[in-house]
Design an enzyme around this catalytic site. Structure first.
Site, PDB file in Angstrom:
ATOM      1  N   CYS A  37      27.183  39.652  49.152  1.00 29.28           N
ATOM      2  CA  CYS A  37      26.928  38.212  49.164  1.00 29.28           C
ATOM      3  C   CYS A  37      27.199  37.561  50.506  1.00 29.28           C
ATOM      4  O   CYS A  37      26.921  36.382  50.680  1.00 29.28           O
ATOM      5  CB  CYS A  37      27.801  37.540  48.108  1.00 29.28           C
ATOM      6  N   CYS A 106      34.559  40.281  44.189  1.00 25.02           N
ATOM      7  CA  CYS A 106      35.364  39.257  44.863  1.00 25.02           C
ATOM      8  C   CYS A 106      36.836  39.706  44.917  1.00 25.02           C
ATOM      9  O   CYS A 106      37.527  39.462  45.913  1.00 25.02           O
ATOM     10  CB  CYS A 106      35.250  37.926  44.142  1.00 25.02           C
TER      11      CYS A 106
END
Ligand code: FES
Ligand code: FES
Length: 127
Positions: A37, A106
């Protein structure tokens, strides 16, 4: 996507945002990016003379889960030795924050940032 209460808490009230002095020999800096990302996380740790982490700061350019993961680990890192810090796993972060599968990377970013900061500190200290 619904964020968990813990993610929102860390996102809205991030702990330990900021920077430590990179030139301090007791400060290690980790900088990692997520290829998936493009989010970027900087994590810094400062050890005392006994090798215990006494301070940790982060700056994260990324999603709420990445910010929450880095905020959470700055709390977990304080008071730990480098060996203990090395043992922090992304699965524990993901579990604490109740991250859904698409947000697991994440928490991986936060684990990678810890390892990167430790490696930087050790190389500075000549280990
Ligand atoms: Fe948008 Fe991470 S993908 S902030
Ligand atoms: Fe990429 Fe969270 S979406 S770090």
């Amino acid at each position: 996507m619904a964020y968990s209460d813990k993610v929102l808490d860390h996102y809205e009230n991030p702990r330990n945002v900021g920077s430590l002095d990179k030139s301090d020999p007791n400060v290690g800096t980790g900088m990692v990016g997520a290829p998936a990302c493009g989010d970027v996380m900087k994590l810094q740790i400062k050890v005392n003379d006994a090798g215990v982490i006494e301070d940790a700061k982060f700056k994260t350019y990324g999603c709420g889960s990445a910010i929450a993961s880095s905020s959470l680990v700055t709390e977990w890192l304080k008071g730990k030795t480098l060996d203990q810090a090395q043992e922090i796993k992304n699965a524990a972060i993901a579990e604490e924050l109740a991250l859904p599968p698409v947000k697991i990377h994440c928490s991986v970013l936060a684990e990678d940032a810890i390892k990167s900061a430790i490696a930087d500190l050790k190389s500075k200290q000549g280990h």
